[in-house]
Design an enzyme around this catalytic site. Sequence first.
Site, PDB file in Angstrom:
ATOM      1  N   GLU A  29       0.825  -1.206   0.000  1.00  0.00           N
ATOM      2  CA  GLU A  29       0.000   0.000   0.000  1.00  0.00           C
ATOM      3  C   GLU A  29       0.862   1.260   0.000  1.00  0.00           C
ATOM      4  O   GLU A  29       0.469   2.286  -0.549  1.00  0.00           O
ATOM      5  CB  GLU A  29      -0.933  -0.014   1.217  1.00  0.00           C
ATOM      6  CG  GLU A  29      -1.914  -1.184   1.253  1.00  0.00           C
ATOM      7  CD  GLU A  29      -2.777  -1.273   0.007  1.00  0.00           C
ATOM      8  OE1 GLU A  29      -3.088  -0.213  -0.591  1.00  0.00           O
ATOM      9  OE2 GLU A  29      -3.127  -2.396  -0.394  1.00  0.00           O
ATOM     10  N   HIS A  32       1.515   2.273  -3.559  1.00  0.00           N
ATOM     11  CA  HIS A  32       0.405   3.059  -4.135  1.00  0.00           C
ATOM     12  C   HIS A  32       0.434   4.484  -3.593  1.00  0.00           C
ATOM     13  O   HIS A  32       0.247   5.452  -4.339  1.00  0.00           O
ATOM     14  CB  HIS A  32      -0.941   2.410  -3.776  1.00  0.00           C
ATOM     15  CG  HIS A  32      -1.174   1.078  -4.423  1.00  0.00           C
ATOM     16  ND1 HIS A  32      -1.001   0.859  -5.768  1.00  0.00           N
ATOM     17  CD2 HIS A  32      -1.598  -0.115  -3.901  1.00  0.00           C
ATOM     18  CE1 HIS A  32      -1.295  -0.395  -6.057  1.00  0.00           C
ATOM     19  NE2 HIS A  32      -1.652  -1.021  -4.936  1.00  0.00           N
TER      20      HIS A  32
END
Length: 755
Positions: A29, A32
């Site tokens: 994550e 991202h």
Amino acid sequence: MDTVVSFLSSTWNIILTIMAFSFIIFVHELGHYIMAVRAGVKVDKFYVGFDFGGLKIFSFNHKGTEYGIGVFPFGGYVKLYGMEELPGHEMEISEFSNEHFQSKTISERFGIMAGGVAMNFISAVLLIFIMYGIGKEYDVPIIGTVRGTPAIKAGLKENDKILELDGEKIKRFLDIHKVIVLSDPGKPLIMKIERGGVEKIISITPKMDYLRGMPSIGVTSQDSLIIASLVFDSPLLKAGVQLGDEIIRINGIKINYSYEFQKEVDANVGKDISISVNRDNKEIMLTFRPEPVKTYRSGLRNEAPVEISCVHPGSSAEKGMIREWDLIKSINGVEIKSYEELLESLKSTSGQAVDMQVMRKGELVNLNVKPTFDEKAQKYLLGISIDFSGNLESIREVEHNGPLHIAGLRSGDKIVSIAGNSVSTIPQLVNSLEGHYGKSVDISYLKKDDDSGKIFKSKIQLRYPGKPGIFTRLYHKSNVLVSGDGYIYDRFGMGVKFNRKFILAQPKPDSIAAASGFKVGDRLEEISYVHFLDGKKKTFPAEKIYRGWSSLDDHFKEFSNIYKYGKQYKGKVFDPKKHVVDVKFIRDGEVMSATISSKEIVVHDKGFSGVGYFANKKVLVKYSSIQEAFSLCYDEVVFILDMTAVTLGKLVVGKISTDTMSGPIGISTAMYHFSKSGYIELIWLVAMMSINIGFLNFLPFPPLDGGALFFLFIEKIKGSPVSANFQIVVSNLGVVLLLSLMFFVTVTDISRFFG
């Protein structure tokens, strides 16, 4: 105190497991997040773990982004502003604000979606770099035991060092496993080995292990003389030997192999033995006295055909003209009805040549064979492998609409030939089916309700045995729910279960079996006993007993080990002399019953030292230069990617069992066990899982990152976004399939966890 230490250790390992799992999700994550911030996209939320229903451990806001840790640790997500608003759905690209995900160029959006995968790989490389900087131990590529038919036929021997396999350099035992798993079963591989300082080239052909779902050659890594397990209250433990000690000498003689240690122990039962052990690089002298081996036996054993599944190259059997699938009938005129009787007959010869009669393709053949004394086993052997599957009985159950059912066979029928080969035993059936899976073959059988002895013929379309692939298995599961028809996972590719007949071999005159009234020819029907832990009666019909009559001694051995290795289990004391088993059996067509216990057998020529097992020999892999570091990291990443890609492909097409799959529960369990093995092992597992997750997320399958990347790729080619409605339909379908898969692997994890 020990309980407190154990509790704290287990708690710390659980914390490490959660941290390791969370780390993999966090770095994904984070990838991202970094790319989104770099592109100017507003990040609404960044969570490690899921905050279902707003439940979270803690959170805080910084510059418009909510950061937090959710209560459910196995996951995480980054919520980007506008990402759920598909282009072309409600607004034009030009109307989006600069912070909106959909306002960004294709390249920027591609970078954001690929950031997670990139970070998984970057973090994995860094972890591998750290791991090899510290150094990781692997099992040495030296053969410890040779068990499988491929290795035996290739002529591999214990202590052979594998140098190359299929053109790849072998540095660790894991490299052998990698090449074999990625190979095609039935295709010969060139192997370079070192034996006694001399290099040799041999050919080895991996064989498909359908129940495990992968090719195999049947070898294990060589063990060391480092003690990895010690039995409670044993001679070595009393002498002061500790876990991790490495045995160097015994009675002043340097030894190199574990079987040399056991040979000296067997030869000195009841006598003092001096040993030298290496402990923290210091040599320590200790003395212990081996005890005679004690076991508990009933004397019950199966009468089973001694059928030869493999003749070892260069062995006494090969020199004596014994062939594969010969059925040993007698030795020196004495009928042989079990493997135990064969060993007893060979022992009595003291190495002299024996007259042997075998059944070969329906004809009796007379042979003269001289047994050879095996130093490791300390027995006279022929150099053969025996298949203990037993006779081929009538059909007990047929899968409705399965291959055998479609061919016309039913419960009670008996197969007599298949693929042009007569079959009367399970090994003959398996051997005849080899090479025909996925094809149509001839089958001949006797019908249950036909007393004329007429042989009926048909054709059967065989499937691959074992467990099918993901989609095939899900189809079968849904079919069971709709139609109620069961699916039989068998090792024959026919959808069949056979009846099992366990016939008793001649009990020894001085055995408990003989004293309890059991006779040769008795057919086992059922066993039952009261378990000493819960006081409940356990009952097992014959078809549920894996080794039939021989399982009784397995049972007594297991329970006596509880007695021998601890004397107390879960607060309860077990007395093997008082433990009895009720047995139902058939004799001359009449159902009878008897009760049997076990008898303590003292084996004076077999010594007990207390070594549970020795650790495998290890080789330390560690880089000494930047160039070597890059090489090791590259090789490890390619190795993991190869294994992941090929394994996934074989899972989908059904060449690897779906039982090898794991979800969050299985992964967490593996991480917990690896955390107990040390930080290096845990680092390796986290690196491997990070690469796996990165690879799987890159697949063009909505709702994975690869699905979004695939839509962006199409948008780049056609010059406009993919229809929003199409994206919604495909994504929803992908969610359903992904949830179904997660449910499937979770059920598999739970069933594996609870046995």
